[in-house]
Write a protein that holds these residues in place. Structure first.
Motif, PDB file in Angstrom:
ATOM      1  N   PRO A   1       6.776  10.118  -5.488  1.00 13.19           N
ATOM      2  CA  PRO A   1       7.950   9.898  -4.630  1.00 13.19           C
ATOM      3  C   PRO A   1       7.616   9.941  -3.141  1.00 13.19           C
ATOM      4  O   PRO A   1       8.201   9.194  -2.353  1.00 13.19           O
ATOM      5  CB  PRO A   1       8.892  11.044  -5.011  1.00 13.19           C
ATOM      6  N   ALA A   2       6.675  10.786  -2.754  1.00 16.19           N
ATOM      7  CA  ALA A   2       6.314  10.860  -1.342  1.00 16.19           C
ATOM      8  C   ALA A   2       5.578   9.607  -0.893  1.00 16.19           C
ATOM      9  O   ALA A   2       5.679   9.194   0.259  1.00 16.19           O
ATOM     10  CB  ALA A   2       5.445  12.092  -1.087  1.00 16.19           C
ATOM     11  N   ARG A   3       4.838   8.992  -1.798  1.00 18.22           N
ATOM     12  CA  ARG A   3       4.103   7.770  -1.436  1.00 18.22           C
ATOM     13  C   ARG A   3       5.033   6.587  -1.249  1.00 18.22           C
ATOM     14  O   ARG A   3       4.710   5.649  -0.539  1.00 18.22           O
ATOM     15  CB  ARG A   3       3.070   7.446  -2.507  1.00 18.22           C
ATOM     16  N   GLN A   4       6.186   6.595  -1.890  1.00 20.54           N
ATOM     17  CA  GLN A   4       7.117   5.463  -1.816  1.00 20.54           C
ATOM     18  C   GLN A   4       8.421   5.858  -1.120  1.00 20.54           C
ATOM     19  O   GLN A   4       9.490   5.363  -1.476  1.00 20.54           O
ATOM     20  CB  GLN A   4       7.400   4.940  -3.229  1.00 20.54           C
ATOM     21  N   TRP A   5       8.374   6.721  -0.133  1.00 22.10           N
ATOM     22  CA  TRP A   5       9.592   7.193   0.514  1.00 22.10           C
ATOM     23  C   TRP A   5      10.417   6.095   1.170  1.00 22.10           C
ATOM     24  O   TRP A   5      11.644   6.180   1.168  1.00 22.10           O
ATOM     25  CB  TRP A   5       9.285   8.325   1.505  1.00 22.10           C
ATOM     26  N   PRO A   6       9.839   5.013   1.746  1.00 22.95           N
ATOM     27  CA  PRO A   6      10.704   3.981   2.325  1.00 22.95           C
ATOM     28  C   PRO A   6      11.572   3.289   1.268  1.00 22.95           C
ATOM     29  O   PRO A   6      12.778   3.092   1.471  1.00 22.95           O
ATOM     30  CB  PRO A   6       9.727   2.991   2.963  1.00 22.95           C
ATOM     31  N   LEU A   7      10.978   2.959   0.140  1.00 18.10           N
ATOM     32  CA  LEU A   7      11.741   2.314  -0.928  1.00 18.10           C
ATOM     33  C   LEU A   7      12.791   3.259  -1.495  1.00 18.10           C
ATOM     34  O   LEU A   7      13.932   2.857  -1.746  1.00 18.10           O
ATOM     35  CB  LEU A   7      10.795   1.843  -2.038  1.00 18.10           C
ATOM     36  N   LEU A   8      12.430   4.515  -1.692  1.00 20.47           N
ATOM     37  CA  LEU A   8      13.388   5.479  -2.225  1.00 20.47           C
ATOM     38  C   LEU A   8      14.546   5.721  -1.261  1.00 20.47           C
ATOM     39  O   LEU A   8      15.685   5.919  -1.694  1.00 20.47           O
ATOM     40  CB  LEU A   8      12.680   6.791  -2.551  1.00 20.47           C
ATOM     41  N   THR A   9      14.292   5.691   0.035  1.00 20.63           N
ATOM     42  CA  THR A   9      15.363   5.838   1.024  1.00 20.63           C
ATOM     43  C   THR A   9      16.374   4.714   0.891  1.00 20.63           C
ATOM     44  O   THR A   9      17.589   4.939   0.848  1.00 20.63           O
ATOM     45  CB  THR A   9      14.767   5.862   2.448  1.00 20.63           C
TER      46      THR A   9
ATOM     47  N   GLY B   1       0.836  -1.182   0.000  1.00 22.44           N
ATOM     48  CA  GLY B   1       0.000   0.000   0.000  1.00 22.44           C
ATOM     49  C   GLY B   1       0.871   1.232   0.000  1.00 22.44           C
ATOM     50  O   GLY B   1       2.073   1.171  -0.207  1.00 22.44           O
ATOM     51  N   ARG B   2       0.268   2.361   0.252  1.00 28.46           N
ATOM     52  CA  ARG B   2       0.996   3.618   0.185  1.00 28.46           C
ATOM     53  C   ARG B   2       1.542   3.994   1.551  1.00 28.46           C
ATOM     54  O   ARG B   2       0.913   3.770   2.569  1.00 28.46           O
ATOM     55  CB  ARG B   2       0.069   4.707  -0.318  1.00 28.46           C
ATOM     56  N   ALA B   3       2.714   4.612   1.536  1.00 29.90           N
ATOM     57  CA  ALA B   3       3.298   5.102   2.774  1.00 29.90           C
ATOM     58  C   ALA B   3       2.873   6.536   3.049  1.00 29.90           C
ATOM     59  O   ALA B   3       3.207   7.087   4.072  1.00 29.90           O
ATOM     60  CB  ALA B   3       4.817   5.004   2.699  1.00 29.90           C
ATOM     61  N   ALA B   4       2.161   7.142   2.117  1.00 28.21           N
ATOM     62  CA  ALA B   4       1.641   8.507   2.267  1.00 28.21           C
ATOM     63  C   ALA B   4       0.241   8.520   1.667  1.00 28.21           C
ATOM     64  O   ALA B   4      -0.141   7.590   0.958  1.00 28.21           O
ATOM     65  CB  ALA B   4       2.552   9.499   1.557  1.00 28.21           C
ATOM     66  N   PRO B   5      -0.549   9.561   1.917  1.00 22.85           N
ATOM     67  CA  PRO B   5      -1.910   9.619   1.350  1.00 22.85           C
ATOM     68  C   PRO B   5      -1.897   9.564  -0.176  1.00 22.85           C
ATOM     69  O   PRO B   5      -0.905   9.890  -0.822  1.00 22.85           O
ATOM     70  CB  PRO B   5      -2.441  10.962   1.839  1.00 22.85           C
ATOM     71  N   GLY B   6      -3.014   9.169  -0.749  1.00 17.90           N
ATOM     72  CA  GLY B   6      -3.123   8.990  -2.183  1.00 17.90           C
ATOM     73  C   GLY B   6      -2.970  10.263  -2.987  1.00 17.90           C
ATOM     74  O   GLY B   6      -2.598  10.224  -4.154  1.00 17.90           O
ATOM     75  N   ASP B   7      -3.238  11.428  -2.391  1.00 25.25           N
ATOM     76  CA  ASP B   7      -3.098  12.667  -3.142  1.00 25.25           C
ATOM     77  C   ASP B   7      -1.669  13.203  -3.128  1.00 25.25           C
ATOM     78  O   ASP B   7      -1.363  14.180  -3.804  1.00 25.25           O
ATOM     79  CB  ASP B   7      -4.065  13.733  -2.609  1.00 25.25           C
ATOM     80  N   ALA B   8      -0.769  12.570  -2.399  1.00 22.47           N
ATOM     81  CA  ALA B   8       0.643  12.975  -2.380  1.00 22.47           C
ATOM     82  C   ALA B   8       1.308  12.552  -3.683  1.00 22.47           C
ATOM     83  O   ALA B   8       0.872  11.600  -4.335  1.00 22.47           O
ATOM     84  CB  ALA B   8       1.351  12.329  -1.200  1.00 22.47           C
ATOM     85  N   PRO B   9       2.382  13.246  -4.093  1.00 19.66           N
ATOM     86  CA  PRO B   9       3.080  12.830  -5.316  1.00 19.66           C
ATOM     87  C   PRO B   9       3.715  11.448  -5.157  1.00 19.66           C
ATOM     88  O   PRO B   9       3.941  10.979  -4.042  1.00 19.66           O
ATOM     89  CB  PRO B   9       4.146  13.908  -5.522  1.00 19.66           C
TER      90      PRO B   9
END
Length: 188
Positions: A86-94, A76-84
């Motif tokens: 990259p913000a929704r997938q910040w754990p993976l991007l980190t 699922g998403r790590a941030a709300p659905g209206d976030a861009p």
């Protein structure tokens, strides 16, 4: 069996419906078979389970074990659905950015200990992934399997990479005497 012939037990399926199955035409064949049974008056009759009776069966879906794939626990998403995105997938991007920085250090080799520090950074990225998987309830695409399996995989791989980077030759930063004895024993 063709259309209009009946099986040996005396039952009759109108329109050759006894041949209808998963490979015989899919959903369209099922709809035609159901319409034929409704016209014949046998659609509402329950299937008979005795011998010698004319049982009407719905086409079976053989060899179908699962109907859908379950999402991982942390999917699922790590941030709300209206976030861009990259913000929704910040754990993976980190984790990916930390591992990418380690690979960049190893590849460019800008200073003497760059290989060791870059390899340790890759291991630390996996350890950060394990911690994020444990602490954050929804980690997006970082969740690959179940929480337990991800923790074990990320933690074990990250720990091994950091330990091997610390013991890399020449001049290891971590010296484990028993490992040297094991290597000398197996090579002799």
């Amino acid at each position: 069996m063709g259309a209009g012939t009946s099986p040996a037990d005396g039952s009759h399926a109108p329109g050759g419906a006894e041949d209808a199955g998963p490979a015989a035409g899919g959903p369209e064949e099922t709809a035609v078979t159901g319409a034929a049974r409704a016209a014949d008056g046998t659609a509402d009759e329950p299937a008979e389970s005795g011998e010698g009776g004319g049982s009407t069966r719905a086409p079976s879906r053989r060899f179908s074990l699962t109907h859908d794939t379950a999402r991982p626990e942390g999917g699922g998403r790590a941030a709300p659905g209206d976030a861009p995105a990259p913000a929704r997938q910040w754990p993976l991007l980190t984790v990916l950015c930390t591992a990418g920085a380690g690979l960049l250090l190893v590849g460019t080799d800008p200073f003497a200990e760059a290989f060791r520090i870059g390899a340790m950074l890759i291991g630390v990225a996996l350890l950060v992934g394990a911690v994020l998987r444990w602490v954050v309830p929804s980690v997006g695409m970082l969740a690959v399997r179940s929480r337990f399996t991800d923790l074990v995989t990320y933690g074990l791989m990250g720990s091994l990479i950091v330990l091997l980077a610390l013991m890399a030759q020449p001049k290891p930063w971590l010296y484990v005497p028993i490992l040297q004895d094991i290597v000398h024993f197996t090579i002799r």
